[in-house]
Write a protein that holds these residues in place. Structure first.
Motif, mmCIF file in Angstrom:
data_model
loop_
_atom_site.group_PDB
_atom_site.id
_atom_site.type_symbol
_atom_site.label_atom_id
_atom_site.label_comp_id
_atom_site.label_asym_id
_atom_site.label_seq_id
_atom_site.Cartn_x
_atom_site.Cartn_y
_atom_site.Cartn_z
ATOM 1 N N GLY A 94 20.258 49.833 5.448
ATOM 2 C CA GLY A 94 19.579 48.951 6.268
ATOM 3 C C GLY A 94 20.641 47.749 7.197
ATOM 4 N N LEU A 95 20.561 46.886 6.435
ATOM 5 C CA LEU A 95 20.768 45.890 6.230
ATOM 6 C C LEU A 95 22.812 46.055 7.544
ATOM 7 N N GLY A 96 23.135 46.756 6.543
ATOM 8 C CA GLY A 96 24.552 47.254 6.401
ATOM 9 C C GLY A 96 24.965 48.049 7.447
ATOM 10 N N GLU A 97 23.865 49.161 8.060
ATOM 11 C CA GLU A 97 24.416 49.842 8.630
ATOM 12 C C GLU A 97 24.523 48.883 10.857
ATOM 13 N N GLY A 98 23.499 47.628 10.182
ATOM 14 C CA GLY A 98 23.169 46.789 11.563
ATOM 15 C C GLY A 98 24.216 46.157 11.872
ATOM 16 N N THR A 99 25.151 45.801 10.875
ATOM 17 C CA THR A 99 26.643 44.953 10.848
ATOM 18 C C THR A 99 27.578 45.933 11.378
ATOM 19 N N HIS A 100 27.540 47.170 11.034
ATOM 20 C CA HIS A 100 28.262 48.210 11.121
ATOM 21 C C HIS A 100 27.826 49.116 12.679
ATOM 22 N N ASP A 101 27.360 48.309 13.513
ATOM 23 C CA ASP A 101 26.162 49.010 14.432
ATOM 24 C C ASP A 101 26.385 50.502 14.630
ATOM 25 N N GLY A 102 25.671 50.876 13.460
ATOM 26 C CA GLY A 102 25.303 51.806 12.663
ATOM 27 C C GLY A 102 24.436 52.379 14.248
ATOM 28 N N PRO A 103 24.205 53.849 13.988
ATOM 29 C CA PRO A 103 22.529 54.458 15.181
ATOM 30 C C PRO A 103 21.418 53.435 14.803
ATOM 31 N N PRO A 104 21.078 53.401 16.064
ATOM 32 C CA PRO A 104 19.441 52.185 15.771
ATOM 33 C C PRO A 104 18.379 53.544 15.095
ATOM 34 N N TRP A 105 18.062 54.933 15.478
ATOM 35 C CA TRP A 105 17.593 55.896 14.588
ATOM 36 C C TRP A 105 17.291 55.523 12.984
ATOM 37 N N ARG A 106 19.118 55.339 12.598
ATOM 38 C CA ARG A 106 18.861 55.808 11.274
ATOM 39 C C ARG A 106 18.838 54.136 10.566
ATOM 40 N N ILE A 107 19.134 53.334 11.610
ATOM 41 C CA ILE A 107 18.761 51.549 11.131
ATOM 42 C C ILE A 107 17.292 51.149 10.627
ATOM 43 N N ALA A 108 16.736 52.217 11.628
ATOM 44 C CA ALA A 108 14.756 51.989 11.719
ATOM 45 C C ALA A 108 14.503 52.562 10.646
ATOM 46 N N ALA A 109 15.229 53.393 10.196
ATOM 47 C CA ALA A 109 14.582 55.134 9.367
ATOM 48 C C ALA A 109 15.268 53.590 8.118
ATOM 49 N N GLU A 110 16.189 53.602 7.695
ATOM 50 C CA GLU A 110 16.336 53.304 6.431
ATOM 51 C C GLU A 110 15.174 51.453 6.928
ATOM 52 N N LEU A 111 15.598 50.683 7.204
ATOM 53 C CA LEU A 111 14.506 49.600 6.566
ATOM 54 C C LEU A 111 12.853 50.306 6.514
ATOM 55 N N ALA A 112 12.755 51.117 7.534
ATOM 56 C CA ALA A 112 11.492 51.676 7.152
ATOM 57 C C ALA A 112 10.946 52.290 6.102
ATOM 58 N N GLY A 113 11.931 52.780 5.446
ATOM 59 C CA GLY A 113 11.705 53.534 3.906
ATOM 60 C C GLY A 113 11.404 52.770 3.206
ATOM 61 N N ALA A 114 12.534 51.026 3.031
ATOM 62 C CA ALA A 114 12.278 50.457 2.397
ATOM 63 C C ALA A 114 11.554 49.582 2.770
ATOM 64 N N VAL A 115 10.351 49.178 3.894
ATOM 65 C CA VAL A 115 8.753 48.886 3.289
ATOM 66 C C VAL A 115 8.521 49.612 2.987
ATOM 67 N N VAL A 116 7.879 50.898 3.049
ATOM 68 C CA VAL A 116 6.740 52.030 2.545
ATOM 69 C C VAL A 116 7.465 51.719 0.879
ATOM 70 N N CYS A 117 8.445 52.291 1.024
ATOM 71 C CA CYS A 117 8.770 52.259 -0.656
ATOM 72 C C CYS A 117 8.351 50.772 -1.249
ATOM 73 N N GLY A 118 8.649 49.882 -0.784
ATOM 74 C CA GLY A 118 8.224 48.188 -1.170
ATOM 75 C C GLY A 118 6.430 48.648 -1.340
ATOM 76 N N THR A 119 6.270 48.511 -0.330
ATOM 77 C CA THR A 119 4.448 48.776 -0.238
ATOM 78 C C THR A 119 4.193 49.534 -1.855
ATOM 79 N N VAL A 120 4.375 50.691 -1.591
ATOM 80 C CA VAL A 120 3.538 51.756 -2.642
ATOM 81 C C VAL A 120 4.136 51.203 -4.197
ATOM 82 N N LEU A 121 5.623 50.519 -4.008
ATOM 83 C CA LEU A 121 5.945 49.662 -5.395
ATOM 84 C C LEU A 121 4.549 49.014 -5.799
ATOM 85 N N LEU A 122 4.360 47.919 -4.700
ATOM 86 C CA LEU A 122 3.260 46.356 -5.135
ATOM 87 C C LEU A 122 2.019 46.764 -5.431
ATOM 88 N N ARG A 123 1.721 48.111 -4.228
ATOM 89 C CA ARG A 123 0.486 48.211 -5.037
ATOM 90 C C ARG A 123 0.134 49.143 -6.059
#
Length: 438
Positions: free
Chosen positions: A202-231
């Motif tokens: 997600g951070l890399g897509e932002g660096t290379h002007d990736g589609p906003p929807w893809r950046i948002a999806a990847e960062l949201a996925g990271a947050v979800v997976c990280g939250t599940v991992l912590l729980r």
């Protein structure tokens, strides 16, 4: 230490030389230069995705076993890279090489804790920082010398004799760090891999002007997976993502300073080539030489800082170093329109002194604020903080270019100075925190 330093030296050097050789490899394999970037990207993704799971595995089976296995995999994968005949085969070999490098980086700092007595730990960490600094400093030069005399497969083949020599030392000399008796959490490892892979993508897509929807999806996925991992790992005695260690104030503050300092370094190392070439009109060769003073001075300063950290508080040394780094980056941001080489070099040297004085003492603070049984998790946090900080820094450079256009490099350096300044304050705060009982 010969085994540990050779292993981390190989992993560091390989990162630096692969970047330099991309145009040559792309031309030889007849692939698009943009596609050749995957040679570097898959290596970094493999490291990011497996770093913490491998660090957790080190606590379970012993750091020395993980280090030997990682070094063997890295050496064998280097042979496969040298024998690769196409871009897909080279990429596959680089994935394996990245996993091997991840194993080395995940446990090397933990092993140093078991090699050196506590009153000399800073000396060992200073040597480690010295080797990393030398690797980054000489990597482009080594790559250029090899390519001047031989074809690109030799960039990877040179790893093999060094790797075999390091294995010979490691098999007989590394200390037994013991086993925790815990079971490896495979689902947790998959969640961890998904979290950090999606975050970096997600951070890399932002660096290379990736589609906003893809950046948002990847960062949201990271947050979800990280939250599940912590729980999932809440209450676990040795969680993969060491949230339990982050509840220790000294550990958390030291990890925060690491992320901020490496973000500052990432902002500098990505923006400076653009500043030198596009703004100041320097050639690519001149840019390479102008970038050299920083890592060289880090390599020279780190051993001294490591020794001093055995006598003085890491919060003090780190705070002074980060203040110097902040000053150096601010001076680079304020470079005159037509600076002489010395005007650039001494500013880079100030940054190098500052970063060198911070790195080894901060690693010591992270390690000694964690129980010895959690050395693997602490070592994993050291490496993860470095990668996340550098990735964040690179992403912020792209935002600076989008916001300020030609003034982007100077803005990025100013933001880096602010990161280092904040980290300096946080480092001095550590002087008021009492270490917890182990």
């Amino acid at each position: 230490m010969m085994a540990v330093l050779a292993g981390i030296g190989l992993a560091t050097l390989d990162t630096a030389i692969a970047n330099t050789a991309l145009p040559t490899i792309a031309a030889d394999l007849r692939v698009d230069p943009a596609a050749s970037v995957w040679i570097v990207s898959v290596y970094q993704l493999a490291v990011v995705a497996t770093l913490l799971p491998i660090a957790a595995l080190g606590e379970i089976v012993g750091q020395q076993r993980v280090f030997v296995a990682g070094l063997a995999l890295f050496t064998g994968a280097s042979l496969l890279c040298a024998l690769a005949w196409s871009l897909p085969t080279l990429i596959a070999a680089r994935v394996l090489q990245g996993v091997g490098a991840s194993a080395v980086m995940a446990v090397n700092v933990a092993l140093i804790r078991f090699v050196y007595p506590s009153h000399q730990l800073g000396r060992g960490l200073g040597l480690n920082a010295f080797v990393v600094g030398v690797g980054f400093a000489v990597g482009p030069t080594v790559a250029s010398l090899i390519l001047a005399a031989a074809s690109w497969p030799w960039l990877f083949a040179v790893n093999i004799p060094v790797g075999l020599l390091a294995l010979a030392f490691a098999a007989s000399a590394l200390p037994d760090t013991g086993r925790s008796g815990q079971r490896f959490d495979a689902p947790g490892a998959l969640l961890n891999m998904a979290t950090f892979t999606l975050l970096v993508l997600g951070l890399g897509e932002g660096t290379h002007d990736g589609p906003p929807w893809r950046i948002a999806a990847e960062l949201a996925g990271a947050v979800v997976c990280g939250t599940v991992l912590l729980r999932r790992q809440a209450g676990h005695p040795a969680p993969m993502l060491a949230a339990d260690l982050l509840r220790r104030p000294l550990f958390a503050l030291s990890a925060a300073t690491a992320v901020c300092s490496f973000a500052a370094q990432g902002l500098a190392f990505v923006s400076l080539p653009f500043l030198f070439q596009h703004t100041l009109g320097r050639t690519q060769v001149e840019t390479g030489f102008l970038m050299t003073p920083w890592p060289v001075v880090v390599a020279l300063t780190a051993p001294l800082a490591g020794r001093l950290s055995d006598r003085y508080p890491p919060g003090l040394l780190g705070g002074i170093g980060l203040a110097a780094l902040s000053l150096g980056m601010a001076l680079l941001a304020a470079l005159p329109a037509n600076p002489a080489v010395w005007d650039i070099a001494w500013r880079m040297m100030v940054c190098g002194v500052g970063f060198g004085f911070f790195q080894a003492p901060n690693m010591r603070a992270i390690l000694t604020s964690a129980p010895p049984s959690r050395s693997g998790g602490a070592s994993g946090i050291v490496a993860t903080a470095r990668i996340l900080g550098q990735t964040l820094g690179a992403s912020l450079v792209a935002a600076c270019f989008a916001f300020a256009d030609a003034g982007g490099p100077a803005l990025a350096l100013a933001i880096g100075a602010a990161f280092a300044g904040v980290a300096s304050v946080v480092s001095f705060v550590r002087l008021r925190v009492r270490p917890e009982a182990m």
